[in-house]
Every structure is written in structure tokens, then in C-alpha cells.
Design a protein around this motif. Structure first.
Motif, PDB file in Angstrom:
ATOM      1  N   UNK A 351      20.099   3.198  14.855  1.00  0.00           N
ATOM      2  CA  UNK A 351      20.592   2.038  15.321  1.00  0.00           C
ATOM      3  C   UNK A 351      19.964   2.615  17.172  1.00  0.00           C
ATOM      4  N   UNK A 352      20.388   1.135  18.179  1.00  0.00           N
ATOM      5  CA  UNK A 352      19.689   1.500  19.187  1.00  0.00           C
ATOM      6  C   UNK A 352      21.497   2.327  20.162  1.00  0.00           C
ATOM      7  N   UNK A 353      21.042   3.140  21.020  1.00  0.00           N
ATOM      8  CA  UNK A 353      22.359   3.216  21.957  1.00  0.00           C
ATOM      9  C   UNK A 353      23.122   1.989  22.996  1.00  0.00           C
ATOM     10  N   UNK A 354      24.286   1.978  22.506  1.00  0.00           N
ATOM     11  CA  UNK A 354      24.144   0.851  23.470  1.00  0.00           C
ATOM     12  C   UNK A 354      25.513   0.745  23.664  1.00  0.00           C
ATOM     13  N   UNK A 355      26.498   1.644  25.287  1.00  0.00           N
ATOM     14  CA  UNK A 355      27.560   2.125  24.631  1.00  0.00           C
ATOM     15  C   UNK A 355      29.236   0.584  24.421  1.00  0.00           C
ATOM     16  N   UNK A 356      28.156  -0.564  25.117  1.00  0.00           N
ATOM     17  CA  UNK A 356      28.436  -1.683  25.243  1.00  0.00           C
ATOM     18  C   UNK A 356      28.503  -3.054  24.242  1.00  0.00           C
TER      19      UNK A 356
END
Length: 453
Positions: A351-356
Motif C-alpha cells: 500500500x502507498x503511504x497516505x496518512x490522510x
């Protein structure tokens, strides 16, 4: 009797829409001239401009900053409290520009041949200008309201929602809590100078991007290896690109294709009427990929990386996929199916990192006061054409509101195909006469939904 009462209410609070259009175009021009390209945003300058317009009318407003310069503006006109509030919202950041590819200065708000040109002319400062105009009309005409009407101009929509809607929902929810919201994301579809239908987005696909990473043994390019990372990755990318996730219609997309089949030319109408036929879907894939994307979760390879010299086999190669998931997609199950499809232990899904990450939510309903208010308003301004619900294949800040239970409906101004392709592109522009019609539409919907009865 109720109908007569409603008509007299609307007539009593009917604005001068020519003046409203001119004023809203002025607001839009001033907002376009404020460069809020994200990054870095600096949205507080646009928020301060809107605050100054409101202050001149005696309307207080508050600016909330997640970080210096990343401002979100909120103002409120009080109703009698019989119903929960209506939120009028739009974002004040814009995407960047390639200045050398623009015919006009993208931040000069040039008006020519009935269009206003500039970055944000459509996305999304036209929504901000229209919302501001509606807000002022309600205030000036002293329209009695059953709901508070809240104005929100938020930062960070273009990829940095932590500065805008996420911040407002997490830290200042009481300031924007509402039953309904009108936001960007739909449009009034025009072909050959004639409005075909009014599109209202009630739901959206959600970004769930991931990467395929292939691992192998590095070595000299002169010695072929069976575990070549690039070769394994190429096979997986090809399989993923050809694979189709299961097709599923929801309330919105089912209604969309049903209604489009009634107003489209015969060949397209035939496709829309038989949308569950795989042959029709493949034809749609070739001719109208955005409509095809409404049918299923889509996986599109967008970036591929691997290797650094032509005579060196790399130990790793990566392909990034822009994944747009249906709102009810089980991503764990989807990735498990892909793993079975690849049947290759060298391939890893990451998964691509995406905090939001945008939340996945059910659609806003089609049998609600809000949707019916938009239908009725549309018939007043664009008589004889239907209101058609759509599912956006992109995203807006409405997703965060729907996750909080708000019935959010995404609308927009009059656009033809040429105008639409300029959004996020070069020479973005707004049709001024169509914008005037959109102001009438938004005012009529707001009056019906929030006005006292």
C-alpha cells in the motif's frame, strides 16, 4: 395552498440576479488573482479576502489555521433552529500551473469572449464565489431560515487534506456540523450551446493506490536470470492491467445509466440501457473510460521504476497503480485475488503511504429533502432537462463529511466538454453566462432547503 405559499416566499425573496452575477464574477476574479497554488497553498490570503467581504456587510467570520498560512474560513447565518444546518462549501487552494503553456496569465483573471480565464476559475474558486454571493443574498434580503446556513472555504483539498477538511472535522466539527452540504463535483452539462442535464454527485470512488514490487537477484546483464525483477514485474503489471474487478452498480450509478439511456443518441443509449452486458462494458471502456470506471474498482499503472544501468540486473523493480475503489470495495479481498492471479512469490503488493486517506462511505440518498431541492431548483433554471445523479471517479472533501453522516451533494456550473478538459489543465476557464445561471440554481436550492416555511 402550500404551493402558493411557497411561490410567494420565493417571489418575496427574489434577488436581482444580473447584479448577483456581476458581483460574483468580481469575487471570482479577486480570488483567482490570489495565487493559492498547492503546494504551498497560502490559502489564508484568500480566506482573509472573503472575511473582508463579509465584514463589510457586518457578518463575522473566523479563520482556523492548521499551520501558518493554511487558513480555513467559517461564517454562519442563523436560522430559527427547526432543522439542522446547511453547509455551503468550496476549497480555496488550486493546483499548480505550467505558465509557459497558458494563453493568458493564470492569475490575472482575464475576461475575453464571455469567459473568465485563470487557475481556479472552475476548480474551485467559482464555487467559493457563488457560495459567498448566496450567503450575502440571504443576509441582505433578510431571508427567514429554518436552518443555519454555514459558509466554509477550506484549505488543502488538492492533495493535502490534513490542512483543510480533515483538520476542520477533527478539531472544529461543531463549527461546520450540518445535515446537508452543497459542494463542488457535479456540473451542468452543455453540448452545442444547449444544456443536456444537471449532474449531481452523490458518491465517489476512493483512492486506494498501491505498488507492485518485484524482488530478484542482481547481477550482470550478460547473464540472463530466471528471477529478473523487471521481467517478473512486467508480467504482473500486464496481468493487473488486463484484469477486471467485479462490476457492481449502486443506487446512484444504476439511476445514472438508466437516465442517460433516455436522453442520449441511439448508439450510446443502447450501451447505457444494457450496461450489465460485458460487451457493452468493453465498448464503454474504449469510448468513454470515465463512465466505464463507474462500474468497478479500477487499477491503472502510472509509474514504473527499476534499474540504473543497461548492463546491470536490478534486485528490485516497482510499478505504482492509481487504484480507485468503489465505496463498498473490500481491498483486502481484492489484493488477495490479485495475488492468486499473479501466482508469483517474487511479487509483493504494498500500500502507498497516505496518512490522510479519504474515507469510503455510502452514497447520499436520492430521496431526501436535499436532492429534491436540487431537482426543483434545476427545473426553475434549466426547465425540461433531468437531474441525474453521478458517482465521481475522482474525489472531493465531501467524503469526509459523508463519513460524519452529512448528506453531501456535489454540484457545479455550466460546462461543455472543452471547458471540462481544462480543469487542472491549461487555460482553465469559466463561462460567465452559465455561471450566472448556476448562481440562480444554487440560490433556489438553498432557499428551498433552508428557507423558513
Amino acid at each position: 395552498m402550500a404551493l402558493l405559499s411557497g411561490m410567494s416566499f420565493a417571489q418575496q425573496h427574489a434577488p436581482d440576479f444580473n447584479a448577483a452575477q456581476n458581483e460574483a464574477v468580481k469575487f471570482l476574479g479577486e480570488l483567482v488573482k490570489i495565487d493559492t497554488s498547492n503546494p504551498p497553498g497560502n490559502e489564508v490570503r484568500a480566506a482573509e479576502y472573503i472575511k473582508s467581504v463579509l465584514a463589510a456587510e457586518g457578518i463575522p467570520a473566523q479563520i482556523y489555521e492548521f499551520a501558518p498560512g493554511r487558513g480555513n474560513l467559517v461564517a454562519r447565518i442563523k436560522g430559527n433552529g427547526k432543522k439542522k444546518p446547511l453547509l455551503l462549501m468550496g476549497h480555496i487552494d488550486v493546483v499548480g500551473v505550467e505558465r509557459d503553456k497558458w494563453t493568458f496569465d493564470p492569475f490575472a483573471a482575464t475576461i475575453k469572449d464571455g469567459y473568465l480565464y485563470g487557475r481556479g476559475a472552475i476548480d474551485d474558486k467559482s464555487m467559493d464565489a457563488a457560495n459567498l454571493e448566496i450567503f450575502l443574498l440571504l443576509h441582505r434580503l433578510k431571508v427567514p431560515l429554518d436552518r443555519d446556513v454555514i459558509l466554509l472555504a477550506e484549505a488543502g483539498e488538492e492533495g493535502t487534506t490534513e490542512f483543510g477538511i480533515d483538520f476542520m472535522v477533527e478539531k472544529h466539527w461543531d463549527e461546520i456540523a450540518s445535515e446537508y452540504a452543497f459542494n463542488e463535483g457535479g456540473d451542468v452539462v452543455e453540448e452545442n450551446g444547449k444544456v443536456q442535464y444537471v449532474a449531481v454527485s452523490t458518491t465517489q470512488k476512493v483512492p486506494r493506490g498501491f505498488s507492485l514490487i518485484a524482488h530478484g537477484t542482481s547481477g550482470h546483464g550478460s547473464a540472463p536470470r530466471v528471477d529478473n525483477a523487471i521481467a517478473h514485474l512486467a508480467g504482473a503489471v500486464d496481468k493487473a492491467s488486463r484484469w477486471e474487478a467485479p462490476m457492481r452498480l449502486n443506487e446512484t450509478t444504476r439511476r445514472f445509466f438508466q437516465q442517460m439511456s433516455k436522453i442520449s443518441p441511439p448508439e450510446r443509449a443502447q450501451l447505457y440501457a444494457h450496461i450489465e452486458d460485458p460487451a457493452a462494458q468493453q465498448k464503454l471502456h474504449q469510448t468513454e473510460p470515465s463512465y466505464y470506471s463507474m462500474l468497478r474498482t479500477s487499477l491503472v499503472p502510472t509509474i514504473i521504476k527499476g534499474g540504473f544501468r543497461s548492463n546491470v540486473i536490478p534486485a528490485e523493480a516497482e510499478a505504482r497503480f492509481d487504484v480507485r475503489a468503489l465505496p463498498d470495495e473490500n481491498m483486502d479481498a481484492l489484493k488477495a485475488e490479485l495475488t492468486r492471479l499473479f501466482n508469483d512469490p517474487a511479487i509483493q503488493i504494498v500500500d502507498q503511504e497516505n496518512a490522510h486517506q479519504r474515507p469510503a462511505t455510502p452514497p447520499s440518498g436520492l430521496d431526501t429533502e436535499g436532492f429534491h431541492a436540487l431537482e426543483h431548483a434545476q427545473q426553475k433554471v434549466f426547465p425540461g432537462v433531468p437531474t441525474i445523479p453521478i458517482m465521481q471517479v475522482g474525489t472531493t472533501d465531501s467524503s469526509e463529511l459523508r463519513a460524519k453522516g452529512v448528506l453531501a451533494y456535489d454540484i457545479g456550473t455550466v460546462m461543455d466538454a472543452n471547458d471540462l478538459k481544462r480543469v487542472h489543465g491549461n487555460d482553465e476557464r469559466l463561462q460567465i453566462a452559465g455561471f450566472g445561471k448556476f448562481i440562480q440554481y444554487l440560490y433556489a436550492a438553498t432557499l428551498e432547503l433552508a428557507g423558513a416555511r
